[in-house]
Design an enzyme around this catalytic site. Sequence first.
Site, PDB file in Angstrom:
ATOM      1  N   SER A  37      -3.998  -7.046   4.044  1.00 54.22           N
ATOM      2  CA  SER A  37      -4.946  -7.149   5.157  1.00 54.22           C
ATOM      3  C   SER A  37      -5.842  -8.375   5.050  1.00 54.22           C
ATOM      4  O   SER A  37      -6.695  -8.599   5.901  1.00 54.22           O
ATOM      5  CB  SER A  37      -5.822  -5.886   5.215  1.00 54.22           C
ATOM      6  OG  SER A  37      -6.492  -5.688   3.982  1.00 54.22           O
ATOM      7  N   ASN A 124     -12.087   2.583  -1.440  1.00 50.16           N
ATOM      8  CA  ASN A 124     -12.228   3.471  -0.281  1.00 50.16           C
ATOM      9  C   ASN A 124     -13.669   3.543   0.222  1.00 50.16           C
ATOM     10  O   ASN A 124     -13.915   3.460   1.424  1.00 50.16           O
ATOM     11  CB  ASN A 124     -11.697   4.864  -0.615  1.00 50.16           C
ATOM     12  CG  ASN A 124     -10.216   4.837  -0.956  1.00 50.16           C
ATOM     13  OD1 ASN A 124      -9.565   3.799  -0.783  1.00 50.16           O
ATOM     14  ND2 ASN A 124      -9.679   5.945  -1.441  1.00 50.16           N
ATOM     15  N   LYS A 297      -8.267 -25.641  46.141  1.00 42.73           N
ATOM     16  CA  LYS A 297      -8.646 -24.378  45.502  1.00 42.73           C
ATOM     17  C   LYS A 297      -9.776 -24.501  44.497  1.00 42.73           C
ATOM     18  O   LYS A 297      -9.917 -25.487  43.776  1.00 42.73           O
ATOM     19  CB  LYS A 297      -7.437 -23.793  44.754  1.00 42.73           C
ATOM     20  CG  LYS A 297      -6.332 -23.375  45.678  1.00 42.73           C
ATOM     21  CD  LYS A 297      -6.569 -22.005  46.265  1.00 42.73           C
ATOM     22  CE  LYS A 297      -6.188 -20.966  45.243  1.00 42.73           C
ATOM     23  NZ  LYS A 297      -6.198 -19.637  45.852  1.00 42.73           N
ATOM     24  N   ASN A 299     -10.994 -21.536  41.900  1.00 47.27           N
ATOM     25  CA  ASN A 299     -10.711 -20.144  41.527  1.00 47.27           C
ATOM     26  C   ASN A 299     -11.772 -19.581  40.574  1.00 47.27           C
ATOM     27  O   ASN A 299     -12.220 -20.284  39.674  1.00 47.27           O
ATOM     28  CB  ASN A 299      -9.331 -20.055  40.857  1.00 47.27           C
ATOM     29  CG  ASN A 299      -8.216 -20.453  41.808  1.00 47.27           C
ATOM     30  OD1 ASN A 299      -8.315 -20.219  43.006  1.00 47.27           O
ATOM     31  ND2 ASN A 299      -7.183 -21.076  41.276  1.00 47.27           N
ATOM     32  N   GLU A 304     -12.301 -13.433  36.620  1.00 47.23           N
ATOM     33  CA  GLU A 304     -10.953 -12.857  36.544  1.00 47.23           C
ATOM     34  C   GLU A 304     -10.519 -12.659  35.099  1.00 47.23           C
ATOM     35  O   GLU A 304      -9.900 -11.647  34.753  1.00 47.23           O
ATOM     36  CB  GLU A 304      -9.944 -13.764  37.273  1.00 47.23           C
ATOM     37  CG  GLU A 304     -10.086 -13.683  38.779  1.00 47.23           C
ATOM     38  CD  GLU A 304      -9.060 -14.540  39.508  1.00 47.23           C
ATOM     39  OE1 GLU A 304      -8.594 -14.114  40.557  1.00 47.23           O
ATOM     40  OE2 GLU A 304      -8.729 -15.641  39.022  1.00 47.23           O
ATOM     41  N   TYR A 331      -9.088   9.426   2.395  1.00 48.75           N
ATOM     42  CA  TYR A 331      -8.653   8.091   2.799  1.00 48.75           C
ATOM     43  C   TYR A 331      -7.147   8.041   2.980  1.00 48.75           C
ATOM     44  O   TYR A 331      -6.396   8.662   2.233  1.00 48.75           O
ATOM     45  CB  TYR A 331      -9.084   7.046   1.744  1.00 48.75           C
ATOM     46  CG  TYR A 331      -8.603   5.651   2.105  1.00 48.75           C
ATOM     47  CD1 TYR A 331      -9.343   4.845   2.968  1.00 48.75           C
ATOM     48  CD2 TYR A 331      -7.383   5.165   1.636  1.00 48.75           C
ATOM     49  CE1 TYR A 331      -8.884   3.580   3.332  1.00 48.75           C
ATOM     50  CE2 TYR A 331      -6.919   3.917   1.997  1.00 48.75           C
ATOM     51  CZ  TYR A 331      -7.674   3.133   2.848  1.00 48.75           C
ATOM     52  OH  TYR A 331      -7.216   1.899   3.209  1.00 48.75           O
ATOM     53  N   GLN A 336      -6.674   0.990   7.318  1.00 50.42           N
ATOM     54  CA  GLN A 336      -6.724  -0.472   7.292  1.00 50.42           C
ATOM     55  C   GLN A 336      -6.494  -1.037   8.696  1.00 50.42           C
ATOM     56  O   GLN A 336      -6.951  -2.144   9.000  1.00 50.42           O
ATOM     57  CB  GLN A 336      -5.654  -0.988   6.326  1.00 50.42           C
ATOM     58  CG  GLN A 336      -5.647  -2.477   6.135  1.00 50.42           C
ATOM     59  CD  GLN A 336      -4.778  -2.867   4.953  1.00 50.42           C
ATOM     60  OE1 GLN A 336      -5.161  -2.697   3.811  1.00 50.42           O
ATOM     61  NE2 GLN A 336      -3.586  -3.376   5.233  1.00 50.42           N
ATOM     62  N   LYS A 339      -9.352  -2.423  11.529  1.00 50.02           N
ATOM     63  CA  LYS A 339     -10.111  -3.671  11.603  1.00 50.02           C
ATOM     64  C   LYS A 339      -9.789  -4.515  12.813  1.00 50.02           C
ATOM     65  O   LYS A 339     -10.691  -4.963  13.530  1.00 50.02           O
ATOM     66  CB  LYS A 339      -9.933  -4.456  10.319  1.00 50.02           C
ATOM     67  CG  LYS A 339     -10.748  -3.812   9.227  1.00 50.02           C
ATOM     68  CD  LYS A 339     -10.378  -4.218   7.854  1.00 50.02           C
ATOM     69  CE  LYS A 339     -10.799  -3.129   6.906  1.00 50.02           C
ATOM     70  NZ  LYS A 339      -9.916  -1.937   6.956  1.00 50.02           N
TER      71      LYS A 339
HETATM   72  N1  ARG Z   1      -7.636  -2.856   2.517  1.00 45.25           N
HETATM   73  C1  ARG Z   1      -7.947  -1.484   2.495  1.00 45.25           C
HETATM   74  C2  ARG Z   1      -8.466  -1.024   3.857  1.00 45.25           C
HETATM   75  O1  ARG Z   1      -8.753  -1.847   4.632  1.00 45.25           O
HETATM   76  C3  ARG Z   1      -8.990  -1.211   1.476  1.00 45.25           C
HETATM   77  C4  ARG Z   1      -8.954   0.167   0.913  1.00 45.25           C
HETATM   78  C5  ARG Z   1      -7.701   0.374   0.186  1.00 45.25           C
HETATM   79  N2  ARG Z   1      -7.736   1.520  -0.630  1.00 45.25           N
HETATM   80  C6  ARG Z   1      -6.636   1.975  -1.212  1.00 45.25           C
HETATM   81  N3  ARG Z   1      -6.747   2.975  -1.971  1.00 45.25           N
HETATM   82  N4  ARG Z   1      -5.477   1.393  -0.987  1.00 45.25           N
HETATM   83  O2  ARG Z   1      -8.549   0.141   4.156  1.00 45.25           O
END
Ligand code: ARG
Length: 475
Positions: A37, A124, A297, A299, A304, A331, A336, A339
């Site tokens: 990520s 977590n 034109k 616009n 829009e 968790y 993830q 985001k």
């Molecule tokens: N990159 C993970 C997220 O955005 C962080 C937490 C990951 N925790 C784990 N036990 N893999 O959620």
Amino acid sequence: MSTKNDHSNDPLHAKKKAWSGRFSEPVDAFVLRYTASVDFDKRMAFADIEGSVAHATMLASVGVLSQDDLEAIKSGMAQIRQEIEAGTFEWQLELEDVHLNIEARLTALIGDAGKRLHTGRSRNDQVATDVRLYVRSEIDVILKRLEHLQEVMVAQAKRYSDVIMPGFTHMQVAQPVSFGHHLLAYVEMFERDRERLLDCRARVNRSPLGAAALAGTTYPIDRELSASLLGFEGVCQNSLDAVSDRDFAIEFCACASLIMMHISRLSEELITWMSQRFSFIKLPDRFTTGSSIMPQKKNPDVPETARGKTGRVYGDLTAMLTLMKGTPLAYNKDFQEDKEPVFDAIDTVKDTLRAFCDMMAGVEARPENMLQACQAGYPTATDLADYLVRHGMPFRTAHDIVGQVVREAGQRDCGLEDLPLDVLQSFSDLIGEDVYDVLKLEGSVNARNHLGGTAPAQVKYQVERWETIFSQRNH
Ligand code: ARG
């Protein structure tokens, strides 16, 4: 010790993952890319550093971390912050996410003290903390922009309080209203958006730190302390909930969706008002674009685009709700995926509000065209009915009679105020010379002189009310 990222002896090094102790082969290269990520969560880097320093400070205060280790962590984090700001920080995909990237760099810089930072913590509770800090600071930016947009709209309402336009229901001319009154309707919507964001902020602003992986930790931590160091207003009271709750992010996306919905309605009106058939307003050229083939034109691209972007923010909300619905406690890696929708909603709302602050300040009304449009739809018919009621006629009878008057005007192809007195009197002998006062547009709007009504006097009162609110806010 190297100042470049040197992870050769480091358990967080690419080839040896932070958690690789029990694994017999490295993660597949594609799986690594699929599950990483860092490309998108690195934008929470400063929140991550802030959260880590607060955690370390708390650990030192309860005696789990030495003062020397704390000092090393603080100075290492200060350097990492500089590297990120300068763009020299080397983000590594192999380190998965923002948390492990920063922790690895910290350990490269300060050695064992860096390895002690994660005591009594898990990614977590760390990631939940980061998202909350990040969303909180962006809410504050969005609130400022909403307030600015309100100020711009109120200034325009002040300028145009006496300008009369047709008010519509069913997109049909209904009753004349002040253009300022129309603009102030949006100020009310943006006020509710503000209230919702402030309310959402209170639930965002609680600390998950200390929940660790899911069950809490065996160290004698002080959760209230790390929470207060981060400006949180309280701590999440259940460790399982703390690491698995994303309600706050969903709520934020819902607030963002409502803001966009309001902006989209305003956009729709601006687009209509700009069209040649209406020509109620002019937008500054810098908010419009031309056509590559039709030289005439102009616009309304900004409204829009905003109307279109509303769909993506609804998509962000839907993505968040769907993401969460099937996940068990506590968790899950699914989280993830929270985001990108949240970041997208933040970016879209911020950019849209920025464009609208600027654009709305440049809107020019074209009062002649608004007046002309009023002429078309008998907008003072209700005023005539009210006039008859004031002279003793029951409202339903008056409604019926005015319908006949409107038909007469339609046959003569003129406005109600153009009908001769004897013609009007043929419909009811309650009608006198003074009827022309209520048939005029000014008379119609001025007569709606009560709290929330469209009389220019009321619009001016509302403008003053808002100006007082703004001056209190800006203190
Ligand atoms: N990159 C993970 C997220 O955005 C962080 C937490 C990951 N925790 C784990 N036990 N893999 O959620």
